[in-house]
Design an enzyme around this catalytic site. Structure first.
Site, mmCIF file in Angstrom:
data_model
loop_
_atom_site.group_PDB
_atom_site.id
_atom_site.type_symbol
_atom_site.label_atom_id
_atom_site.label_comp_id
_atom_site.label_asym_id
_atom_site.label_seq_id
_atom_site.Cartn_x
_atom_site.Cartn_y
_atom_site.Cartn_z
ATOM 1 C CG ASN A 49 -0.222 0.161 2.522
ATOM 2 O OD1 ASN A 49 0.815 -0.464 2.735
ATOM 3 N ND2 ASN A 49 -0.745 0.979 3.414
ATOM 4 C CD GLU A 150 4.126 2.562 9.470
ATOM 5 O OE1 GLU A 150 3.136 2.057 10.057
ATOM 6 O OE2 GLU A 150 4.136 2.882 8.285
ATOM 7 C CB CYS A 184 -0.649 1.624 8.748
ATOM 8 S SG CYS A 184 0.296 3.135 8.409
#
Length: 377
Positions: A49, A150, A184
């Site tokens: 993404n 992350e 996210c």
């Protein structure tokens, strides 16, 4: 593209910031100082993404700090997340060997990539499950590696009883359904004060039915196709499980091929899977809170801690509430999705380690070397 340009511009300042810094010496006969130095080789694993930006933010910052990079993009996006960057850096005149791109399935080359003795650091962006495995292997390798992780999120939007409901609805729609929820930082849960719950839900449903779903090439489209069939099946599983546990599906937009339209649930308890898992899709659970203290408790009752938002008419109160959230980033009367090139980006708990952007990523991608020298007589 603007996000990638922002981090590129920010990285231009890094070489000038990597300086020798004089310290007060506790030994009157010696000078004391420290240097920031490049780590060497940094291995970057990027997600599917926003593949261009999320590859670029590690690659360009690492190189600006004096490192070389080996980049492994997600197998779903090998071009936009990998080989395209390689071509651009080559055309920009970056010397051969500074950026190296390796394309392949994580199941085939992932472990070797992480465990290889040459990289000093692994910069990983992706799911918490995979990130935990990457971290374990990096720490267990023959040379312990530095980590920048992350990972996943479960972003709450807290709507306090004094909130402007039209604003709250707008924040919900943009925060949850932008990029079909494949972010996210996407608003994964709405936590709304019970005194305004019904009015908020009514206003929300009136807007949800008009969300444009379809061709991502059209400017008006908010929800486009999900990345692959595996993710679509995962969304269907989450929808089915929520209903089994007792959540009420008050809006079901349907699923057609890879287009998953909005699905909105109420009567959701904080313990339900839909409230605990990251759906990464256009699925919205709405949770009632008794009061502000209860809302904070619900927001923190998750293994994740990446991003969040608070909607209130009292900005000072919003900041006070935000300070009690165990997350890395909070936006008052803004959506949970935000990324500024000069602001620290990252989370707490199972949402990752370290921070991206600005001097925070510069600190991650360099090492500190302290030295003392005798003072000349």
């Amino acid at each position: 593209m603007s996000a990638a340009l922002g981090i590129i511009s920010e990285s231009f300042t890094f070489p000038d910031q990597i300086q020798t810094v004089q310290l007060e010496s506790k030994d009157p006969a010696r000078k004391s100082f420290y240097q920031r130095k490049a780590l060497g080789v940094i291995a970057v694993i990027s997600p599917w993404n926003f593949p261009f930006h999320l590859s670029m933010r590690s690659v360009v910052c690492a190189i600006a700090c004096g490192n070389t990079v080996v980049l492994k993009p997600a197998s779903d996006t090998p071009v936009t997340g990998g080989t395209l960057l390689g071509k651009l850096f080559e055309e920009a005149g970056v010397p051969a060997g500074v950026l190296n791109v390796i394309v392949g399935s994580g199941s085939e080359i992932g472990d070797y990539f992480v465990e290889h003795p040459i990289p000093k650091m692994i910069s990983f962006t992706g799911s918490t499950e995979v990130g935990q495995n990457v971290g374990a292997k990096a720490m267990a390798s023959s040379r312990i590696k530095r980590l920048a992780l992350e990972l996943g999120g479960n972003a709450p939007l807290l709507i306090l009883k004094d909130a402007d409901l039209d604003l709250a609805v707008d924040l919900t729609i943009k925060g949850r359904f932008l990029h079909q929820g494949q972010i996210c930082m996407s608003t994964n849960r709405v936590i709304v004060d019970q005194s305004i719950h019904n009015e908020y839900v009514e206003k929300l449903l009136n807007k949800v039915k008009d969300i444009p779903v379809g061709d991502p090439n059209l400017d008006e489209t908010l929800i486009g196709p999900i990345i692959n069939n595996t993710q679509v099946k995962q969304h269907q599983r989450i929808i089915d499980q929520a209903q089994i546990e007792g959540a009420k599906l008050v809006y079901a937009g349907g699923i057609e091929n890879n287009l998953v339209s909005p699905h909105v649930f109420i009567d959701v308890l904080p313990t339900y899977a839909i409230a605990q898992e990251e759906s990464f899709g256009p699925i919205l659970p709405i949770i009632r809170a008794d009061d502000e203290a209860h809302a904070i408790q619900i927001a923190n009752d998750t293994p994740f801690g990446l991003s969040g938002a608070v909607c209130t008419s009292d900005i000072e109160r919003g900041v006070e509430i935000a300070s009690k959230l165990d997350i890395g980033m909070t936006h008052i009367n803004g959506i949970s999705v935000a990324d500024h090139a000069n602001a620290p980006f990252g989370g707490e708990k199972n949402s990752g380690l370290g921070r991206f952007n600005g001097h925070w990523i510069m600190d991650e991608f360099t090492r500190t070397h302290w030295m003392t020298v005798p003072i000349s007589s």
